[in-house]
Scaffold this motif. Structure first.
Motif, short mmCIF file in Angstrom:
data_model
loop_
_atom_site.label_atom_id
_atom_site.label_comp_id
_atom_site.label_asym_id
_atom_site.label_seq_id
_atom_site.Cartn_x
_atom_site.Cartn_y
_atom_site.Cartn_z
N ASN A 122 0.82 -1.20 0.00
CA ASN A 122 0.00 0.00 0.00
C ASN A 122 0.87 1.26 0.00
OD1 ASN A 122 -2.61 0.97 -0.05
ND2 ASN A 122 -2.59 1.41 2.15
N HIS A 137 1.17 4.16 -2.94
CA HIS A 137 0.92 5.58 -2.73
C HIS A 137 2.14 6.42 -3.09
CE1 HIS A 137 -2.73 4.73 0.08
NE2 HIS A 137 -2.98 4.53 -1.18
N ASP A 167 -8.41 12.68 -5.47
CA ASP A 167 -8.19 11.29 -5.08
C ASP A 167 -9.58 10.65 -5.08
OD1 ASP A 167 -7.47 8.90 -4.05
OD2 ASP A 167 -6.79 9.65 -2.10
N CYS A 170 -11.14 7.81 -2.25
CA CYS A 170 -9.99 8.11 -1.37
C CYS A 170 -9.95 7.22 -0.14
CB CYS A 170 -10.02 9.57 -0.95
SG CYS A 170 -11.48 10.01 0.03
N ASP A 216 -15.38 9.95 -1.87
CA ASP A 216 -15.68 8.54 -1.61
C ASP A 216 -17.18 8.38 -1.42
OD1 ASP A 216 -13.60 6.07 -0.80
OD2 ASP A 216 -15.69 5.74 -0.25
N VAL A 217 -17.65 7.18 -1.71
CA VAL A 217 -19.07 6.90 -1.60
C VAL A 217 -19.42 6.48 -0.17
CG1 VAL A 217 -19.06 4.43 -2.14
CG2 VAL A 217 -20.90 5.86 -3.00
N ALA A 231 -15.87 5.77 5.56
CA ALA A 231 -14.49 6.00 5.13
C ALA A 231 -14.12 7.48 5.28
CB ALA A 231 -14.31 5.54 3.68
N GLY A 278 -19.55 11.33 -2.62
CA GLY A 278 -20.07 11.23 -3.98
C GLY A 278 -19.72 9.88 -4.58
N SER A 279 -20.28 9.64 -5.72
CA SER A 279 -20.04 8.36 -6.38
C SER A 279 -19.35 8.58 -7.72
CB SER A 279 -21.35 7.63 -6.61
OG SER A 279 -21.13 6.56 -7.51
N LEU A 280 -18.43 7.72 -8.04
CA LEU A 280 -17.71 7.83 -9.31
C LEU A 280 -18.59 7.44 -10.49
CD1 LEU A 280 -14.28 6.33 -8.26
CD2 LEU A 280 -15.14 8.63 -7.98
N MET A 281 -19.77 6.97 -10.21
CA MET A 281 -20.67 6.54 -11.28
C MET A 281 -21.45 7.71 -11.87
SD MET A 281 -20.34 3.52 -11.62
CE MET A 281 -19.56 2.23 -10.73
N VAL A 337 -7.02 4.88 -6.98
CA VAL A 337 -6.11 3.85 -6.49
C VAL A 337 -6.88 2.71 -5.86
CG1 VAL A 337 -4.20 3.43 -4.89
CG2 VAL A 337 -4.33 5.59 -6.14
N GLU A 338 -6.78 1.54 -6.48
CA GLU A 338 -7.42 0.33 -5.96
C GLU A 338 -8.93 0.52 -5.76
OE1 GLU A 338 -4.35 -1.08 -6.74
OE2 GLU A 338 -4.94 -2.60 -5.30
N HIS A 359 -13.58 -2.59 -7.30
CA HIS A 359 -14.76 -2.61 -6.42
C HIS A 359 -16.04 -2.29 -7.20
CE1 HIS A 359 -12.63 -2.76 -2.48
NE2 HIS A 359 -11.65 -2.23 -3.18
N LEU A 360 -15.89 -1.96 -8.49
CA LEU A 360 -17.08 -1.56 -9.26
C LEU A 360 -17.62 -2.76 -10.03
CD1 LEU A 360 -15.59 1.75 -10.75
CD2 LEU A 360 -16.77 1.44 -8.57
N1 SAH Z 1 -7.89 4.69 -2.71
C1 SAH Z 1 -7.86 4.18 -1.35
C2 SAH Z 1 -9.01 3.24 -1.00
C3 SAH Z 1 -9.19 2.00 -1.82
S1 SAH Z 1 -10.51 0.96 -1.26
C4 SAH Z 1 -6.53 3.55 -1.04
O1 SAH Z 1 -5.72 3.39 -1.93
O2 SAH Z 1 -6.28 3.24 0.10
C5 SAH Z 1 -11.78 1.38 -2.42
C6 SAH Z 1 -12.54 2.63 -2.07
O3 SAH Z 1 -13.39 2.93 -3.15
C7 SAH Z 1 -13.42 2.47 -0.84
O4 SAH Z 1 -13.16 3.52 0.06
C8 SAH Z 1 -14.83 2.56 -1.40
O5 SAH Z 1 -15.74 3.19 -0.51
C9 SAH Z 1 -14.61 3.41 -2.64
N2 SAH Z 1 -15.65 3.22 -3.66
C10 SAH Z 1 -16.19 2.07 -4.12
N3 SAH Z 1 -17.13 2.32 -5.06
C11 SAH Z 1 -17.16 3.67 -5.20
C12 SAH Z 1 -17.94 4.56 -6.01
N4 SAH Z 1 -18.84 4.10 -6.87
N5 SAH Z 1 -17.73 5.88 -5.89
C13 SAH Z 1 -16.80 6.36 -5.02
N6 SAH Z 1 -16.06 5.58 -4.24
C14 SAH Z 1 -16.22 4.25 -4.32
#
Ligand code: SAH
Length: 470
Positions: free
Chosen positions: A269, A273, A290, A293, A315-316, A320, A346-349, A364-365, A369-370
């Motif tokens: 990690n 970063h 970010d 984030c 972040d959604v 977090a 907010g959401s990245l969607m 980042v990472e 998750h999507l």
């Molecule tokens: N970037 C960070 C966290 C990675 S974990 C790091 O490197 O440590 C993935 C993150 O993506 C989580 O905090 C989750 O809440 C967020 N996430 C997942 N789907 C999302 C969406 N649709 N919009 C915004 N954030 C989202």
């Protein structure tokens, strides 16, 4: 503010079953912003009307006005007690929860049956006027009647106000009608949703499942939501901390623990970063995002670089963001630092004007998750609308998983990962996206490189072309 629902479906008493409320009773419910009353003004052989009336407690609203920072006359004199707003949506969800979920213990088949229904809202403030009202409800096959109210009966020359008494007629299940109202009522409103929490707004989005995605105005409806989302202030985050969390989020936290445990020997990690930080620095960016984030670890690193004048984490997950506030020691930051960094819920969607026009974005990472079918929405929001000059995306390299001793064969590194890509899969996705949106892309490994399976993390660096036709 009043919502009435009428049916001519027979026997009319079915409405009572569906609403889980006996037609002979007058019931009242305490809500955080006042009281909701539920009653049946009309029950005849052939018609039944049920009404939900909100009686706002203005003192409570004013007491809660720390959520709107400037205590002003607006807190006392406004249209809130008289109009259907997000508070009506909250009342629907509290008072008519089972009906909205479509559960009916005694008559389960009834809950999914389309019956003739008319909903009347008095009054709805409609930003965008009758045309917008129709454009929202008619694609959902409602017959819409809207009666506008003049600004003042005595001064017709002042014209019509933005307040309407609206009736919506449809043969539809009650649960669907309630979900439509629940999501759409706040969309017409012009005001920020001062008095309810961000979490409640989140629920609005989830109720749109199944119909919002195919609605022709889906983007506008969604945008209006996001616009109404205020930047989370420290105070708001503190308030949210007291609220009960959705169970899913706790589970996520445990899973985060698992991911760290597996990767710890490499402190991957931190390497990730550090690499992302140096790429962003090298890009010459001043305003950076970010996206996803999480708990703000990268944000903390970004803050150490004085060239970054504005840093925004999105972040959604409210949980977090709360943790990020703590991790950044946000409360104790000197004012000039606090002004540099902001956290947005907010959401990245969804397209979000608050993050447009930035120099660089780190994701980042997050993409793993999507849900794969939603990646196209993510791509289009990021590369078409947010459109930073530089975009850095990292994601696990699935090929490397066989090198993690503690990871069972075939498993993902994190229970919430929807996929993990091989290098070929990631690069073919990124190459296609870059070509489609006018970016160049290059790839860098992060972590120790194995001759056979590559590095544990893969990174794509996208640069926007000055001339997309090149
Ligand atoms: N970037 C960070 C966290 C990675 S974990 C790091 O490197 O440590 C993935 C993150 O993506 C989580 O905090 C989750 O809440 C967020 N996430 C997942 N789907 C999302 C969406 N649709 N919009 C915004 N954030 C989202």
């Amino acid at each position: 503010m009043l919502l009435s629902i009428t049916t001519t479906h027979e026997p009319v008493t079915d409405l009572g079953f569906l609403l889980h409320k006996h037609p002979d009773r007058f019931q009242s419910f305490d809500l955080s912003f006042g009281r909701a009353h539920f009653f049946y003004p009309e029950v005849s052989e052939s018609r039944c009307t049920a009404s939900l009336l909100l009686d706002l407690n203005e003192i409570e609203l004013v007491r809660d006005s720390h959520k709107s920072p400037q205590a002003s006359l607006d807190n006392y004199v406004n249209d809130r007690p008289y109009v259907a707003s997000s508070m009506m949506s909250v009342a629907i969800s509290k008072v008519l929860r089972s009906a909205m979920q479509g559960t009916c213990k005694d008559r389960p088949e009834l809950a999914t049956t389309a019956i003739p229904l008319v909903a009347e809202l008095s009054v709805l403030p409609v930003r965008g006027g009758e045309e917008f009202l129709r454009n929202v409800f008619e694609p959902l096959e409602y017959v819409v009647t809207a009666r506008s109210h003049p600004v003042d009966d005595h001064f017709p020359e002042w014209g019509e106000s933005r307040y309407y008494t609206v009736t919506l007629q449809h043969t539809i299940s009650l649960a669907e009608l309630l979900r439509h109202l629940y999501v759409l009522i706040p969309v017409f409103d012009n005001l920020k949703h001062y008095y309810i929490s961000e979490q409640e707004l989140d629920k609005l989005i989830s109720k749109g499942e199944g119909w919002l995605t195919s609605h022709p105005l889906k983007e506008q409806i969604t945008r209006r939501y996001l616009k109404n989302r205020t930047m989370l202030t420290r105070r708001e985050l503190e308030l949210l901390r007291d609220e009960t969390e959705a169970p899913g989020e706790d589970q996520l936290e445990d899973r985060d623990g698992t991911e760290l445990e597996i990767e710890r020997p490499l402190s991957l990690n931190e390497q990730r970063h550090a690499t992302v930080l140096s790429v962003l620095q090298a890009s010459g960016a001043k305003r950076v995002l970010d996206l996803g984030c999480g708990e703000g670890k990268l944000l903390r690193d970004l803050m150490t670089v004085k060239e970054f004048e504005e840093i925004i984490g999105v972040d959604v997950s409210v949980r977090a963001l709360e943790n990020a506030v703590r991790r950044l020691n946000y409360e104790r930051l000197p004012p000039h630092q606090r002004d540099r960094v902001k956290l947005l819920h907010g959401s990245l969607m969804y397209r979000d004007a608050r993050v447009e026009g930035f120099d660089a974005a780190a994701v980042v990472e997050v993409i793993e998750h999507l849900d794969p079918p939603r990646l196209t929405a993510f791509e289009s929001v990021l590369f078409r609308h947010t459109r930073p000059r530089t975009v850095v995306i990292t994601t696990p390299n699935r090929e490397y998983n066989i090198r993690w001793e503690s990871l069972p064969a075939g498993a993902f590194r994190h229970a919430d990962h929807r996929f993990e890509w091989t290098r070929t899969e990631f690069q073919s996705w990124a190459t296609r996206v870059a070509a489609e949106y006018g970016y160049t892309v290059r790839y860098l490994p992060i972590g120790p490189e194995d001759p056979e399976v590559g590095s544990p993390t893969q990174m794509a660096i996208f640069e926007r072309k000055a001339n997309p036709d090149e």
